[in-house]
Design an enzyme around this catalytic site. Sequence first.
Site, PDB file in Angstrom:
ATOM      1  N   ASP A  84       4.958  -5.029   6.155  1.00 46.98           N
ATOM      2  CA  ASP A  84       5.500  -6.349   6.519  1.00 46.98           C
ATOM      3  C   ASP A  84       5.501  -7.333   5.355  1.00 46.98           C
ATOM      4  O   ASP A  84       6.406  -8.168   5.249  1.00 46.98           O
ATOM      5  CB  ASP A  84       4.768  -6.937   7.738  1.00 46.98           C
ATOM      6  CG  ASP A  84       3.258  -6.957   7.569  1.00 46.98           C
ATOM      7  OD1 ASP A  84       2.571  -7.367   8.521  1.00 46.98           O
ATOM      8  OD2 ASP A  84       2.778  -6.553   6.487  1.00 46.98           O
ATOM      9  N   ARG A 123      -5.675  -2.258   8.399  1.00 49.42           N
ATOM     10  CA  ARG A 123      -5.568  -3.712   8.177  1.00 49.42           C
ATOM     11  C   ARG A 123      -5.884  -4.433   9.490  1.00 49.42           C
ATOM     12  O   ARG A 123      -6.961  -4.256  10.044  1.00 49.42           O
ATOM     13  CB  ARG A 123      -4.200  -4.081   7.659  1.00 49.42           C
ATOM     14  CG  ARG A 123      -4.187  -5.389   6.866  1.00 49.42           C
ATOM     15  CD  ARG A 123      -2.769  -5.723   6.459  1.00 49.42           C
ATOM     16  NE  ARG A 123      -2.289  -4.879   5.396  1.00 49.42           N
ATOM     17  CZ  ARG A 123      -2.521  -5.105   4.112  1.00 49.42           C
ATOM     18  NH1 ARG A 123      -3.250  -6.119   3.767  1.00 49.42           N
ATOM     19  NH2 ARG A 123      -2.043  -4.317   3.194  1.00 49.42           N
ATOM     20  N   ASP A 150      -0.442   1.979   8.354  1.00 47.80           N
ATOM     21  CA  ASP A 150      -0.986   1.104   9.410  1.00 47.80           C
ATOM     22  C   ASP A 150      -0.212   1.152  10.730  1.00 47.80           C
ATOM     23  O   ASP A 150      -0.740   0.730  11.764  1.00 47.80           O
ATOM     24  CB  ASP A 150      -1.039  -0.343   8.917  1.00 47.80           C
ATOM     25  CG  ASP A 150      -1.912  -0.498   7.687  1.00 47.80           C
ATOM     26  OD1 ASP A 150      -1.716  -1.475   6.928  1.00 47.80           O
ATOM     27  OD2 ASP A 150      -2.775   0.372   7.462  1.00 47.80           O
ATOM     28  N   GLN A 203      -7.796   7.946   3.036  1.00 52.42           N
ATOM     29  CA  GLN A 203      -6.801   7.986   4.111  1.00 52.42           C
ATOM     30  C   GLN A 203      -5.375   7.768   3.599  1.00 52.42           C
ATOM     31  O   GLN A 203      -4.413   8.023   4.314  1.00 52.42           O
ATOM     32  CB  GLN A 203      -7.114   6.907   5.157  1.00 52.42           C
ATOM     33  CG  GLN A 203      -8.452   7.085   5.848  1.00 52.42           C
ATOM     34  CD  GLN A 203      -8.943   5.778   6.462  1.00 52.42           C
ATOM     35  OE1 GLN A 203      -8.589   5.419   7.587  1.00 52.42           O
ATOM     36  NE2 GLN A 203      -9.758   5.040   5.710  1.00 52.42           N
ATOM     37  N   GLY A 222     -11.509  13.346  19.416  1.00 51.34           N
ATOM     38  CA  GLY A 222     -12.439  13.488  20.550  1.00 51.34           C
ATOM     39  C   GLY A 222     -13.623  12.542  20.457  1.00 51.34           C
ATOM     40  O   GLY A 222     -14.743  12.893  20.827  1.00 51.34           O
ATOM     41  N   ASP A 277       1.976  -0.739  11.860  1.00 52.70           N
ATOM     42  CA  ASP A 277       1.940  -2.085  12.474  1.00 52.70           C
ATOM     43  C   ASP A 277       3.267  -2.830  12.371  1.00 52.70           C
ATOM     44  O   ASP A 277       3.284  -4.048  12.192  1.00 52.70           O
ATOM     45  CB  ASP A 277       0.829  -2.922  11.803  1.00 52.70           C
ATOM     46  CG  ASP A 277       1.046  -3.006  10.287  1.00 52.70           C
ATOM     47  OD1 ASP A 277       0.334  -3.778   9.624  1.00 52.70           O
ATOM     48  OD2 ASP A 277       1.931  -2.286   9.774  1.00 52.70           O
ATOM     49  N   GLY A 297       0.832  -1.202   0.000  1.00 47.03           N
ATOM     50  CA  GLY A 297       0.000   0.000   0.000  1.00 47.03           C
ATOM     51  C   GLY A 297       0.866   1.253   0.000  1.00 47.03           C
ATOM     52  O   GLY A 297       1.842   1.339   0.740  1.00 47.03           O
ATOM     53  N   ARG A 340       0.958  -4.896  -5.779  1.00 46.58           N
ATOM     54  CA  ARG A 340       0.910  -6.108  -4.953  1.00 46.58           C
ATOM     55  C   ARG A 340       1.190  -7.225  -5.949  1.00 46.58           C
ATOM     56  O   ARG A 340       0.338  -7.533  -6.773  1.00 46.58           O
ATOM     57  CB  ARG A 340      -0.442  -6.239  -4.271  1.00 46.58           C
ATOM     58  CG  ARG A 340      -0.742  -5.054  -3.337  1.00 46.58           C
ATOM     59  CD  ARG A 340      -1.864  -5.366  -2.365  1.00 46.58           C
ATOM     60  NE  ARG A 340      -2.406  -4.189  -1.695  1.00 46.58           N
ATOM     61  CZ  ARG A 340      -1.882  -3.657  -0.573  1.00 46.58           C
ATOM     62  NH1 ARG A 340      -0.805  -4.169  -0.061  1.00 46.58           N
ATOM     63  NH2 ARG A 340      -2.418  -2.601  -0.021  1.00 46.58           N
ATOM     64  N   THR A 371       4.039   2.569   5.555  1.00 46.42           N
ATOM     65  CA  THR A 371       2.655   2.093   5.559  1.00 46.42           C
ATOM     66  C   THR A 371       1.864   2.956   6.532  1.00 46.42           C
ATOM     67  O   THR A 371       2.367   3.315   7.593  1.00 46.42           O
ATOM     68  CB  THR A 371       2.533   0.616   5.985  1.00 46.42           C
ATOM     69  OG1 THR A 371       1.151   0.324   6.215  1.00 46.42           O
ATOM     70  CG2 THR A 371       3.314   0.321   7.269  1.00 46.42           C
TER      71      THR A 371
HETATM   72  P1  ADP Z   1       2.700  -4.447   2.583  1.00 51.38           P
HETATM   73  O1  ADP Z   1       4.151  -4.423   2.243  1.00 51.38           O
HETATM   74  O2  ADP Z   1       2.113  -3.055   2.627  1.00 51.38           O
HETATM   75  O3  ADP Z   1       2.419  -5.281   3.805  1.00 51.38           O
HETATM   76  P2  ADP Z   1       1.672  -6.605   0.872  1.00 51.38           P
HETATM   77  O4  ADP Z   1       1.393  -7.493   2.023  1.00 51.38           O
HETATM   78  O5  ADP Z   1       0.708  -6.519  -0.215  1.00 51.38           O
HETATM   79  O6  ADP Z   1       1.913  -5.106   1.344  1.00 51.38           O
HETATM   80  O7  ADP Z   1       3.110  -7.088   0.255  1.00 51.38           O
HETATM   81  C1  ADP Z   1       3.637  -6.389  -0.828  1.00 51.38           C
HETATM   82  C2  ADP Z   1       4.342  -7.331  -1.776  1.00 51.38           C
HETATM   83  O8  ADP Z   1       5.408  -8.016  -1.090  1.00 51.38           O
HETATM   84  C3  ADP Z   1       3.462  -8.460  -2.283  1.00 51.38           C
HETATM   85  O9  ADP Z   1       2.642  -8.040  -3.324  1.00 51.38           O
HETATM   86  C4  ADP Z   1       4.519  -9.466  -2.752  1.00 51.38           C
HETATM   87  O10 ADP Z   1       5.035  -9.101  -3.985  1.00 51.38           O
HETATM   88  C5  ADP Z   1       5.597  -9.312  -1.670  1.00 51.38           C
HETATM   89  N1  ADP Z   1       5.395 -10.329  -0.653  1.00 51.38           N
HETATM   90  C6  ADP Z   1       4.509 -10.331   0.352  1.00 51.38           C
HETATM   91  N2  ADP Z   1       4.567 -11.485   1.057  1.00 51.38           N
HETATM   92  C7  ADP Z   1       5.518 -12.251   0.437  1.00 51.38           C
HETATM   93  C8  ADP Z   1       6.044 -13.575   0.632  1.00 51.38           C
HETATM   94  N3  ADP Z   1       5.619 -14.340   1.648  1.00 51.38           N
HETATM   95  N4  ADP Z   1       6.990 -14.044  -0.222  1.00 51.38           N
HETATM   96  C9  ADP Z   1       7.456 -13.260  -1.225  1.00 51.38           C
HETATM   97  N5  ADP Z   1       6.990 -12.005  -1.486  1.00 51.38           N
HETATM   98  C10 ADP Z   1       6.046 -11.517  -0.665  1.00 51.38           C
HETATM   99  O1  F6P Z   2      -1.718  -1.402   4.315  1.00 52.86           O
HETATM  100  C1  F6P Z   2      -2.303  -0.219   3.962  1.00 52.86           C
HETATM  101  C2  F6P Z   2      -3.786  -0.373   3.674  1.00 52.86           C
HETATM  102  O2  F6P Z   2      -4.316   0.864   3.329  1.00 52.86           O
HETATM  103  C3  F6P Z   2      -4.588  -0.992   4.820  1.00 52.86           C
HETATM  104  O3  F6P Z   2      -4.898  -0.065   5.835  1.00 52.86           O
HETATM  105  C4  F6P Z   2      -5.801  -1.497   4.091  1.00 52.86           C
HETATM  106  O4  F6P Z   2      -6.402  -2.574   4.769  1.00 52.86           O
HETATM  107  C5  F6P Z   2      -5.203  -1.999   2.768  1.00 52.86           C
HETATM  108  O5  F6P Z   2      -3.980  -1.317   2.589  1.00 52.86           O
HETATM  109  C6  F6P Z   2      -6.075  -1.732   1.567  1.00 52.86           C
HETATM  110  O6  F6P Z   2      -5.465  -2.352   0.500  1.00 52.86           O
HETATM  111  P1  F6P Z   2      -5.878  -2.017  -1.040  1.00 52.86           P
HETATM  112  O7  F6P Z   2      -5.379  -0.651  -1.355  1.00 52.86           O
HETATM  113  O8  F6P Z   2      -5.180  -3.082  -1.816  1.00 52.86           O
HETATM  114  O9  F6P Z   2      -7.365  -2.091  -1.109  1.00 52.86           O
END
Ligand code: ADP
Ligand code: F6P
Length: 326
Positions: free
Chosen positions: A107, A176, A132, A258, A190, A134, A15, A76, A130
């Site tokens: 992550d 998320r 989030d 957001q 508030g 997190d 994201g 993604r 991000t």
């Molecule tokens: P974020 O980095 O915001 O958590 P995603 O979870 O969508 O977003 O992960 C972003 C990209 O990272 C994924 O589209 C993929 O290309 C790569 N990725 C995520 N998890 C894995 C994994 N377990 N193994 C390899 N690549 C991954």
């Molecule tokens: O990780 C950032 C975020 O905006 C989360 O808060 C939300 O759940 C998710 O990405 C939305 O993902 P997408 O843009 O793929 O709908």
Amino acid sequence: MGKKIERIAVLTSGGDAPGMNACIRSVVRTGIYHGAQMFGVMQGYQGLINDEIIPLNSKSVSNIVQRGGTILKTARCLEFKTPEGRKKAYDNLVKHEIDGLVVIGGDGSFTGAEILSREYDIKVIGVPGTIDNDLFGTDFTIGFDTANNTVIEAIDKIRDTAASHDRLFFVEVMGRDAGYIALWSAIGGGAEAVLIPEKETSVDDLVDKLMVDLGNLKTSSIVVVAEGEHGGGAMAIAEKVKERFNYDTKVSILGHFQRGGSPTSFDRVLASRLGQAAVEALLKGHNRKMAGMISNHVALTSIDLAIKNKTEMDETLIELVNILAI
Ligand code: ADP
Ligand code: F6P
């Protein structure tokens, strides 16, 4: 220490988040400042696989520190989750003789980077980008502060109409599986109550609280709901509350609003400091680390820990919403 780092690439993945551009700018200019050749990868890991690797100079990152989104775009990319996809990605890094990779993302992106650098001889440093917030190993992620300001701006506007109509509003926010945006914006906006995944709140307890508020002549209320909370989201919660609390009730789901907007000063400075730290960590030979900020100091955390560990939600902040809602 291994081979000297001379050519560094940067990508944004997952994201998008306000401040990613400020970070890209910092990575590129810090690299150039230390004599490295800098490259950008378009579309995150998809661009690595598709060989969308472009040289970047200081001018390439002019006039972007204030812009939301990411000039390198993001994606993604499911193909990167496959060994074949990562092989293609690595072959393109070799083709451009890239020695080190800075990954700005969350992550998921860090998981991908960690696997790539274990499978192949490429050094990676992650920067927490991000909304989030997190990720373990940093007090704040790039984009969190701006997202909160965006949500609070919306809550202030919703409060105007809620107060004018004596209504109860459920405002659903992103995050998320984490409740940081909800909690921080509930305090800053508030709100009368907040529902987050980290703390179970029953509908009965919520209705009891709203009844007390009404008894205290509070004629309008705002309840902030994190999208990841366990009651099924603001719509579902509002339906359940309406069954037990006969009050004019509305739902606002803020959505991708957001994720955009010009980054705050806090996010620009955070992004700039972490961008510098990431490049200098690579140049010092670090690998599979995340550059984060702890108590206003740059800190390197192993990417593995940043992914696996979870930061405990500060209970006193949850209590603060209740205290301030009397
Ligand atoms: P974020 O980095 O915001 O958590 P995603 O979870 O969508 O977003 O992960 C972003 C990209 O990272 C994924 O589209 C993929 O290309 C790569 N990725 C995520 N998890 C894995 C994994 N377990 N193994 C390899 N690549 C991954
Ligand atoms: O990780 C950032 C975020 O905006 C989360 O808060 C939300 O759940 C998710 O990405 C939305 O993902 P997408 O843009 O793929 O709908």
